[in-house]
Design an enzyme around this catalytic site. Structure first.
Site, mmCIF file in Angstrom:
data_model
loop_
_atom_site.group_PDB
_atom_site.id
_atom_site.type_symbol
_atom_site.label_atom_id
_atom_site.label_comp_id
_atom_site.label_asym_id
_atom_site.label_seq_id
_atom_site.Cartn_x
_atom_site.Cartn_y
_atom_site.Cartn_z
ATOM 1 N N ASP A 104 0.867 -1.179 0.000
ATOM 2 C CA ASP A 104 0.000 0.000 0.000
ATOM 3 C C ASP A 104 0.901 1.225 0.000
ATOM 4 O O ASP A 104 1.476 1.580 1.031
ATOM 5 C CB ASP A 104 -0.904 -0.008 1.224
ATOM 6 C CG ASP A 104 -1.901 1.149 1.212
ATOM 7 O OD1 ASP A 104 -1.798 2.017 0.311
ATOM 8 O OD2 ASP A 104 -2.778 1.180 2.100
ATOM 9 N N ASN B 243 4.775 2.992 -11.753
ATOM 10 C CA ASN B 243 3.460 3.312 -12.298
ATOM 11 C C ASN B 243 2.481 3.798 -11.238
ATOM 12 O O ASN B 243 1.550 4.542 -11.552
ATOM 13 C CB ASN B 243 2.883 2.059 -12.981
ATOM 14 C CG ASN B 243 1.428 2.230 -13.357
ATOM 15 O OD1 ASN B 243 1.084 2.961 -14.266
ATOM 16 N ND2 ASN B 243 0.544 1.548 -12.630
ATOM 17 N N TYR C 213 -2.845 17.268 -9.716
ATOM 18 C CA TYR C 213 -2.388 16.124 -10.517
ATOM 19 C C TYR C 213 -1.204 16.518 -11.386
ATOM 20 O O TYR C 213 -0.202 15.805 -11.467
ATOM 21 C CB TYR C 213 -3.533 15.607 -11.384
ATOM 22 C CG TYR C 213 -3.167 14.364 -12.179
ATOM 23 C CD1 TYR C 213 -2.983 13.142 -11.531
ATOM 24 C CD2 TYR C 213 -3.006 14.410 -13.563
ATOM 25 C CE1 TYR C 213 -2.648 11.998 -12.240
ATOM 26 C CE2 TYR C 213 -2.671 13.275 -14.280
ATOM 27 C CZ TYR C 213 -2.489 12.069 -13.617
ATOM 28 O OH TYR C 213 -2.151 10.949 -14.324
ATOM 29 N N LYS D 221 2.756 14.948 -11.405
ATOM 30 C CA LYS D 221 3.370 14.372 -12.602
ATOM 31 C C LYS D 221 4.553 15.214 -13.092
ATOM 32 O O LYS D 221 5.519 14.676 -13.642
ATOM 33 C CB LYS D 221 2.324 14.208 -13.708
ATOM 34 C CG LYS D 221 1.314 13.113 -13.404
ATOM 35 C CD LYS D 221 1.998 11.768 -13.151
ATOM 36 C CE LYS D 221 1.026 10.628 -12.977
ATOM 37 N NZ LYS D 221 1.702 9.329 -12.749
ATOM 38 N N THR E 238 -9.229 3.394 -20.116
ATOM 39 C CA THR E 238 -9.318 2.476 -18.980
ATOM 40 C C THR E 238 -10.684 2.631 -18.321
ATOM 41 O O THR E 238 -11.415 3.588 -18.573
ATOM 42 C CB THR E 238 -8.234 2.773 -17.934
ATOM 43 O OG1 THR E 238 -8.462 4.089 -17.391
ATOM 44 C CG2 THR E 238 -6.846 2.714 -18.550
#
Length: 253
Positions: A66, A95, A161, A165, A196
């Site tokens: 986790d 990832n 976000y 990144k 996805t």
């Protein structure tokens, strides 16, 4: 899934690989001959991915981790993977990440910022720190980070976000300089929207992005996974510190 890259005999750790893109990367790596370690929070989902890989003739094992607790997860994955492989892995794919829905900056809490950076930045930072020095001592290795086109441009509601990144992209460049001289290549893939199950949750919010994509569609999981495989394999032997966009041309225009 098609590939001309042969990684028979190589070993790889793919974080956050019990579903979605991570599972696709793990399957692609295994199809190329890699013994892959899959990581995630839920053992039942991890076992399902392992079973799919093995049923296709590949080699895979699962390590429960986790990454919301990045220090513990990094230590556990590095230790367990080294034991499974009998040494440091040849390939690390960072990832694991937190998918942050578009949110106005003023509505983002301090806890949400901390949680997003813990999973998306601190976790790959610590796991790389655990594995890359041993790769460098051995004299070879490949690390592929999963970034995003959100790190390449500004977008309202995507500050958090995009910031995580952008950090991943910068880590890629810094690690390329740090470990490249010792034979460890570090690169990143920057996907655009990927088809996805989780992307469906965004609904119509993704349409303005797709309207600006020259290919006029999302990337498939296999297309992004093939880019990861390329950067991890011998055909990318002199590529260091690259950010490879797999976005249908979005970043270019």
């Amino acid at each position: 899934m098609t590939t001309s890259t042969d990684l028979t005999g190589r070993t790889a750790v793919v974080t956050g690989s019990t579903s979605g893109l991570g599972a696709g990367i793990a399957a692609t790596m295994a199809a190329a001959g890699t013994h892959v370690v899959i990581t995630g929070r839920t053992r039942s989902r991890g076992d399902e991915v392992v079973a799919r890989v093995r049923s296709a003739g590949g080699r895979a094992d699962f390590i429960r981790a986790d990454f919301a607790d990045p220090a513990r997860a990094a230590a556990d994955v590095a230790s367990a993977a080294t034991e499974i492989f009998g040494g440091v892995p040849d390939i690390l794919v960072n990832n694991v990440a937190t998918l942050v829905f578009p949110t106005p900056t003023a509505d983002v809490t301090a806890d949400e910022i901390s949680d997003a950076f813990a999973v998306s930045v601190t976790a790959p930072f610590l796991l790389t720190g655990r594995l890359a020095p041993a790769m460098a001592q051995r004299g070879h290795g490949a690390i592929v980070n999963i970034g995003s086109i959100s790190a390449l441009f500004g977008a309202s509601g995507s500050a958090l976000y995009g910031a995580t990144k952008a950090s991943v992209h910068q880590l890629t460049k810094s690690w390329a300089d740090e470990y490249g001289p010792s034979g460890v290549r570090v690169n990143a893939v920057a996907p655009g929207p990927i088809a996805t199950e989780r992307m469906v949750e965004f609904g119509d919010a993704v349409n303005p992005v797709l309207a600006r994509v020259p290919s006029n569609r999302m990337s498939t999981i296999d297309e992004v996974a093939d880019a990861v495989l390329f950067l991890a394999g011998p055909h990318a032997s002199n590529i260091h510190g690259a950010i490879l966009s797999v976005d249908g041309g979005f970043a270019a225009v």
